[in-house]
Write a protein that holds these residues in place. Structure first.
Motif, PDB file in Angstrom:
ATOM      1  N   ASP A 139       0.791  -1.424   0.230  1.00  0.00           N
ATOM      2  CA  ASP A 139      -0.147  -0.078  -0.006  1.00  0.00           C
ATOM      3  C   ASP A 139       0.834   1.151   0.081  1.00  0.00           C
ATOM      4  N   VAL A 140       1.054   1.902  -1.261  1.00  0.00           N
ATOM      5  CA  VAL A 140       1.782   3.193  -1.240  1.00  0.00           C
ATOM      6  C   VAL A 140       1.047   4.211  -1.360  1.00  0.00           C
ATOM      7  N   ALA A 141       0.992   5.266  -0.696  1.00  0.00           N
ATOM      8  CA  ALA A 141       0.443   6.376  -0.774  1.00  0.00           C
ATOM      9  C   ALA A 141       1.339   7.834  -1.352  1.00  0.00           C
ATOM     10  N   VAL A 142       0.926   8.463  -2.252  1.00  0.00           N
ATOM     11  CA  VAL A 142       1.623   9.394  -2.824  1.00  0.00           C
ATOM     12  C   VAL A 142       1.107  10.986  -2.227  1.00  0.00           C
ATOM     13  N   VAL A 143       2.012  12.014  -1.940  1.00  0.00           N
ATOM     14  CA  VAL A 143       1.586  13.261  -1.640  1.00  0.00           C
ATOM     15  C   VAL A 143       2.154  14.071  -2.465  1.00  0.00           C
ATOM     16  N   LEU A 144       1.472  14.782  -3.479  1.00  0.00           N
ATOM     17  CA  LEU A 144       1.976  15.608  -4.443  1.00  0.00           C
ATOM     18  C   LEU A 144       2.044  16.839  -3.800  1.00  0.00           C
ATOM     19  N   CYS A 145       3.262  17.721  -3.619  1.00  0.00           N
ATOM     20  CA  CYS A 145       3.412  19.004  -2.871  1.00  0.00           C
ATOM     21  C   CYS A 145       3.748  19.956  -3.953  1.00  0.00           C
ATOM     22  N   ALA A 146       2.932  20.956  -4.165  1.00  0.00           N
ATOM     23  CA  ALA A 146       3.294  22.165  -4.797  1.00  0.00           C
ATOM     24  C   ALA A 146       3.327  23.313  -4.108  1.00  0.00           C
TER      25      ALA A 146
ATOM     26  N   ALA B  56      -2.688  10.804   5.430  1.00  0.00           N
ATOM     27  CA  ALA B  56      -2.421   9.883   4.923  1.00  0.00           C
ATOM     28  C   ALA B  56      -2.075   8.719   5.867  1.00  0.00           C
ATOM     29  N   ALA B  57      -1.368   9.015   7.074  1.00  0.00           N
ATOM     30  CA  ALA B  57      -1.047   8.168   7.906  1.00  0.00           C
ATOM     31  C   ALA B  57      -2.211   7.361   8.672  1.00  0.00           C
ATOM     32  N   LYS B  58      -3.217   8.074   8.752  1.00  0.00           N
ATOM     33  CA  LYS B  58      -4.578   7.296   9.394  1.00  0.00           C
ATOM     34  C   LYS B  58      -4.910   6.155   8.326  1.00  0.00           C
ATOM     35  N   HIS B  59      -4.682   6.176   7.321  1.00  0.00           N
ATOM     36  CA  HIS B  59      -5.021   5.035   6.382  1.00  0.00           C
ATOM     37  C   HIS B  59      -4.091   3.766   6.570  1.00  0.00           C
ATOM     38  N   ARG B  60      -2.901   3.973   7.234  1.00  0.00           N
ATOM     39  CA  ARG B  60      -1.851   3.141   7.489  1.00  0.00           C
ATOM     40  C   ARG B  60      -1.419   2.404   6.173  1.00  0.00           C
ATOM     41  N   PRO B  61      -0.748   3.190   5.371  1.00  0.00           N
ATOM     42  CA  PRO B  61       0.126   2.644   4.288  1.00  0.00           C
ATOM     43  C   PRO B  61       1.433   1.934   4.817  1.00  0.00           C
ATOM     44  N   ASP B  62       1.831   1.275   3.968  1.00  0.00           N
ATOM     45  CA  ASP B  62       3.133   0.963   4.163  1.00  0.00           C
ATOM     46  C   ASP B  62       4.319   1.728   3.689  1.00  0.00           C
ATOM     47  N   ALA B  63       3.933   2.617   2.923  1.00  0.00           N
ATOM     48  CA  ALA B  63       4.786   3.702   2.501  1.00  0.00           C
ATOM     49  C   ALA B  63       4.185   4.745   2.138  1.00  0.00           C
ATOM     50  N   VAL B  64       4.744   6.402   2.285  1.00  0.00           N
ATOM     51  CA  VAL B  64       4.370   7.445   1.587  1.00  0.00           C
ATOM     52  C   VAL B  64       5.357   8.066   0.849  1.00  0.00           C
ATOM     53  N   VAL B  65       4.977   8.116  -0.557  1.00  0.00           N
ATOM     54  CA  VAL B  65       6.137   8.900  -1.290  1.00  0.00           C
ATOM     55  C   VAL B  65       5.604  10.512  -1.283  1.00  0.00           C
ATOM     56  N   VAL B  66       6.528  11.289  -1.241  1.00  0.00           N
ATOM     57  CA  VAL B  66       6.391  12.652  -1.427  1.00  0.00           C
ATOM     58  C   VAL B  66       7.083  13.209  -2.400  1.00  0.00           C
ATOM     59  N   LEU B  67       6.327  13.885  -3.257  1.00  0.00           N
ATOM     60  CA  LEU B  67       6.704  14.387  -4.663  1.00  0.00           C
ATOM     61  C   LEU B  67       6.783  16.105  -4.580  1.00  0.00           C
ATOM     62  N   PRO B  68       7.998  16.468  -4.445  1.00  0.00           N
ATOM     63  CA  PRO B  68       8.053  17.919  -4.573  1.00  0.00           C
ATOM     64  C   PRO B  68       7.700  18.431  -6.284  1.00  0.00           C
ATOM     65  N   TYR B  69       6.736  18.840  -6.366  1.00  0.00           N
ATOM     66  CA  TYR B  69       6.142  19.591  -7.714  1.00  0.00           C
ATOM     67  C   TYR B  69       6.890  20.967  -7.758  1.00  0.00           C
ATOM     68  N   MET B  70       8.159  20.712  -8.154  1.00  0.00           N
ATOM     69  CA  MET B  70       9.084  21.985  -8.278  1.00  0.00           C
ATOM     70  C   MET B  70       9.976  21.892  -9.391  1.00  0.00           C
ATOM     71  N   LEU B  71      10.404  22.796  -9.954  1.00  0.00           N
ATOM     72  CA  LEU B  71      11.323  22.644 -11.120  1.00  0.00           C
ATOM     73  C   LEU B  71      12.689  22.437 -10.605  1.00  0.00           C
ATOM     74  N   GLY B  72      13.054  23.189  -9.461  1.00  0.00           N
ATOM     75  CA  GLY B  72      14.574  23.057  -9.089  1.00  0.00           C
ATOM     76  C   GLY B  72      14.607  22.574  -7.687  1.00  0.00           C
ATOM     77  N   ASP B  73      16.089  22.436  -7.172  1.00  0.00           N
ATOM     78  CA  ASP B  73      16.164  21.930  -5.648  1.00  0.00           C
ATOM     79  C   ASP B  73      16.458  23.328  -4.899  1.00  0.00           C
ATOM     80  N   GLY B  74      15.599  24.019  -4.765  1.00  0.00           N
ATOM     81  CA  GLY B  74      15.848  25.241  -4.076  1.00  0.00           C
ATOM     82  C   GLY B  74      15.177  25.014  -2.664  1.00  0.00           C
ATOM     83  N   VAL B  75      14.985  26.270  -2.239  1.00  0.00           N
ATOM     84  CA  VAL B  75      14.544  26.393  -0.846  1.00  0.00           C
ATOM     85  C   VAL B  75      13.262  25.539  -0.485  1.00  0.00           C
TER      86      VAL B  75
END
Length: 414
Positions: free
Chosen positions: A148-155, A202-221
């Motif tokens: 069970d893999v959950a994803v959080v897309l963070c903009a 997301a944690a309340k659904h007790r997934p095996d893992a949570v993948v966080v995806l930074p929806y950013m162009l660069g590796d900045g602040v």
């Protein structure tokens, strides 16, 4: 079709590509040179992909500026397509870049300058996010088909609901047809849900893992903040493995999107989200943003305030800006009615004042031709009409110094 588009010749080489055409890749600009180099790298890669000149220009904080970059291209070509390296259509895409492009058109009337769209929602971006998620799954040792893999897309988050809604749409497209347990949307700031809130949910659904995806162009602040948030969540919830992926970077799939946006711009088939644009239609909670004049003033104010940006490590988009911004219409009609004298009078009165904290600049047409000279005071939303040079001292001493509106000069209050 614009007048500029009609003016330029249609000269094509044997491949059907305009032999006097160029592209400007318009980036935001950053005090971090690494971020600016990313834009330049993408511009060089896009040039190789398209087979025609591609230069990089920046809205602020880096050089060359968009008008300067266009001026460099305009010396050698008769057609320029501006492609915007922006993830979503918020104020920069809708106001600031178009304002810069329009000024360039005025300066280069013999060149057809077309303004393209932002990156937006595109299948190539969904595929790219899928690969970024797969990389994190490999790092965590999980498989979405068996775990069970959950994803959080963070903009980043925006004050424009149209931009925020596209982040949710991308998340849904990433979810559809794939084996993720769920895909949620989060934002670093400005709007909700924030990253911490989305991770806790997301944690309340007790997934095996949570993948966080930074929806950013660069590796900045902001990308760093997302990584920190994922790491803190991983420590706080020992029964869930969590990690953040990489930003979009200079992946070749960005070139697929930019190539499509170039084709749209050069063929005048740009499709913007006008039905959900807060500057064009009334949306609940955003009624005061409707109107081209308001958008223009906002763009002018934002452009001027960024001249005093603090270091990039401070809160993103924090400003050390003046308390008020004054825009004086110096378009043809207002200029003939004495606008230059009003502009100089305001500036001189502001210099003579010990209490005035305002920036006073020229503005293009504010849409009140015949009622000018027009003077708009922002963020108060007070527009003065029929202003004479002799009224400048009153506007400064009363409104700018003491917040007392000069009632007999008021044209409208937004």
């Amino acid at each position: 079709m614009t007048a500029n588009a009609r003016a330029a010749p249609d000269a094509r080489d044997d491949t059907g590509v305009l032999d006097d055409e160029a592209v400007l890749l318009a980036g935001h600009g950053s005090r971090r040179e690494k971020s600016n180099e990313q834009v330049r790298t993408l511009a060089a890669d896009l040039e190789s992909r398209l087979g025609l000149p591609v230069d990089a220009g920046f809205l602020e904080l880096a050089k060359p500026s968009i008008p300067d970059a266009i001026a460099g291209l305009a010396a050698t070509v008769s057609r320029i397509s501006v492609v915007q390296l922006s993830l979503f259509a918020a104020s920069h895409v809708k106001n600031d870049v178009p304002l810069a492009v329009q000024r360039a058109r005025n300066e280069h009337p013999g060149v057809a300058i077309r303004n393209g769209a932002h990156l937006g929602v595109h299948p190539a971006l969904v595929d790219l996010l899928d690969d970024r998620a797969a990389a994190v799954e490999g790092e965590l040792g999980v498989d979405r088909e068996t775990d069970d893999v959950a994803v959080v897309l963070c903009a980043r988050g925006s004050s424009d609901p149209d931009a925020n809604s596209d982040a949710h749409k991308l998340a849904r497209l990433l979810y559809e047809g794939r084996e993720f347990d769920r895909v949620e949307t989060a934002f670093v700031g400005i709007t909700e849900p924030r990253l911490e809130e989305a991770l806790d949910a997301a944690a309340k659904h007790r997934p095996d893992a949570v993948v966080v995806l930074p929806y950013m162009l660069g590796d900045g602040v902001l990308t760093g903040r997302i990584r920190e948030g994922a790491a803190e969540f991983d420590d706080e919830y020992p029964y869930v493995d969590a990690a953040a992926g990489d930003p979009l970077g200079t992946d070749s799939r960005l070139l697929d999107v930019l190539g499509d946006r170039w084709q749209e711009a050069r063929t005048e088939s740009v499709d913007m989200s006008c039905d959900t644009c807060k500057y064009k239609v009334e949306l609940d909670g955003y009624e005061e943003d409707v109107g081209g004049a308001r958008a223009t003033l906002r763009a002018l104010t934002h452009r001027e305030s960024h001249a005093d940006r603090d270091d990039v490590d401070e809160e993103p988009h924090a400003h050390d800006a003046p308390a008020k911004h004054v825009a004086v219409c110096t378009n043809q009609t207002c200029a003939a009615d004495g606008a230059p004298a009003v502009l100089e009078g305001l500036r001189q009165a502001a210099r003579d004042s010990d209490a005035c904290d305002a920036r006073i600049t020229r503005s293009s047409c504010l849409g009140r031709c015949g009622d000018g000279p027009m003077v708009a005071v922002y963020p108060d939303g007070v527009w003065y009409g029929g202003v004479d040079g002799s009224d400048a001292e009153r506007i400064v001493s009363s409104h700018l110094d003491r917040d007392r509106i000069v009632s007999d000069l008021v044209d409208q209050v937004l």
